[in-house]
Write an enzyme that holds these catalytic residues in place. Structure first.
Site, PDB file in Angstrom:
ATOM      1  N   LEU A 202      -0.744 -26.437  44.772  1.00 12.38           N
ATOM      2  CA  LEU A 202      -0.960 -27.904  44.595  1.00 12.38           C
ATOM      3  C   LEU A 202       0.295 -28.714  45.115  1.00 12.38           C
ATOM      4  CD1 LEU A 202      -2.920 -28.142  41.398  1.00 12.38           C
ATOM      5  CD2 LEU A 202      -4.183 -28.425  43.715  1.00 12.38           C
ATOM      6  N   ASP A 203       0.271 -29.817  45.704  1.00 17.36           N
ATOM      7  CA  ASP A 203       1.451 -30.699  45.913  1.00 17.36           C
ATOM      8  C   ASP A 203       2.207 -31.135  44.770  1.00 17.36           C
ATOM      9  OD1 ASP A 203       0.564 -33.315  45.703  1.00 17.36           O
ATOM     10  OD2 ASP A 203      -0.907 -32.832  47.183  1.00 17.36           O
ATOM     11  N   TYR A 204       3.174 -31.708  45.067  1.00 16.04           N
ATOM     12  CA  TYR A 204       3.973 -32.225  43.926  1.00 16.04           C
ATOM     13  C   TYR A 204       3.265 -33.069  42.955  1.00 16.04           C
ATOM     14  CZ  TYR A 204       8.472 -33.363  41.520  1.00 16.04           C
ATOM     15  OH  TYR A 204       9.602 -33.460  40.765  1.00 16.04           O
ATOM     16  N   GLU A 205       2.552 -34.105  43.448  1.00 19.33           N
ATOM     17  CA  GLU A 205       1.935 -35.040  42.874  1.00 19.33           C
ATOM     18  C   GLU A 205       0.484 -34.858  42.101  1.00 19.33           C
ATOM     19  OE1 GLU A 205       3.309 -37.966  41.584  1.00 19.33           O
ATOM     20  OE2 GLU A 205       5.174 -37.559  42.709  1.00 19.33           O
ATOM     21  N   THR A 206       0.132 -33.883  42.886  1.00 14.89           N
ATOM     22  CA  THR A 206      -1.425 -33.152  42.434  1.00 14.89           C
ATOM     23  C   THR A 206      -1.427 -32.565  41.187  1.00 14.89           C
ATOM     24  OG1 THR A 206      -2.203 -33.564  44.744  1.00 14.89           O
ATOM     25  CG2 THR A 206      -3.630 -32.158  43.203  1.00 14.89           C
TER      26      THR A 206
END
Length: 258
Positions: free
Chosen positions: A121-125
């Site tokens: 998952l990306d950093y903000e997700t």
């Protein structure tokens, strides 16, 4: 039902004290009570090393023999573990970061050997990440061939209608790396300047949900992954994890052809 006299049974007839009773192993793997497991065997639903076993006295070696129920393998290696983790925002989907940023290993610690995340998952997700030290399971879950569906709850900047959801399912959207369609899209709630949607897709491409809605002019404010295949995030708290049950691991394995 006629009894199929298998090599597995023959191998253990002359050494009755060796191995473990098949019904006991099935009970340990979560198939129910010993009586229920005996019924599963006599119904002809169990294979050992590819051969049908219906004899209740059969003993097997779980370390060297492959056992399947209804065609799906069961795992009895206590060293293998699969986790569901609820990743918070601003945590890297990696086990180590040379810059010292917070990673998945900061959440799970060093309790499990050789464990790794299945996908990212990306950093903000936020939301569900599956982790395992079962290499075969990991390869299957991440392989595009098996098209494991992922479910997300996305909060969008702007108000969209059902027509946009329908178009993303039927027509899709062209991104830099090709056409992508959603498997499912439904509006959960909306206000004057935002919309909450439930999205299901099987693509594992990087930042795919953010890129889809960004491409049509509705940037994602918040994104939470709530399900991967049959495994749900449920009420797992942010920044915590749990060990999947044998039943959950079997359902996930079946989903990816194991």
């Amino acid at each position: 039902m006629p009894h199929a006299y298998s090599r597995a049974e023959k191998a253990h007839q002359d050494s009755y004290d060796e191995g473990t009773r098949l019904q006991k192993l099935l009970a340990q793997a979560g198939f129910g009570s010993r009586r229920k497991c005996e019924q599963i065997i006599t119904e002809g639903r169990v294979e050992v090393d590819g051969e049908l076993v219906t004899e209740l006295g059969t003993r097997v070696d779980p370390n060297s023999q492959q056992i399947r129920v209804d065609g799906s393998r069961i795992k009895l290696d206590n060293r293998l573990v699969t986790l569901a983790l609820n990743k918070p925002k601003k945590v890297l989907s990696t086990m180590d970061d040379p810059k010292g940023r917070y990673t998945l290993s900061d959440i799970i610690g060093d309790k499990y050997e050789h464990i790794f995340h299945m996908g990212r998952l990306d950093y903000e997700t936020e939301g569900l990440i599956l982790m395992t030290n079962d290499g075969e399971l990991s390869q299957h879950v991440m392989h595009p061939r098996y098209q494991v569906q992922k479910t997300y709850i996305a909060t969008l900047d702007g108000r969209i209608g059902g027509n946009i959801c329908r178009r993303l399912i039927t027509q899709g959207v062209n991104l830099d790396d090709g056409l992508i369609r959603l498997d499912h899209c439904a509006i959960i709630d909306s206000s004057r300047d935002s919309t909450i949607v439930k999205v299901v897709l099987h693509s594992g491409k990087n930042r795919i949900v953010r890129r889809i809605f960004g491409a049509i002019g509705f940037p994602v404010r918040r994104l939470v992954r709530t399900q991967i295949g049959p495994i749900k995030l449920g009420d797992l708290k942010s920044g915590s994890y749990r060990v999947l049950s044998q039943t959950e691991v079997r359902s996930l394995s079946k989903e990816v052809g194991l």
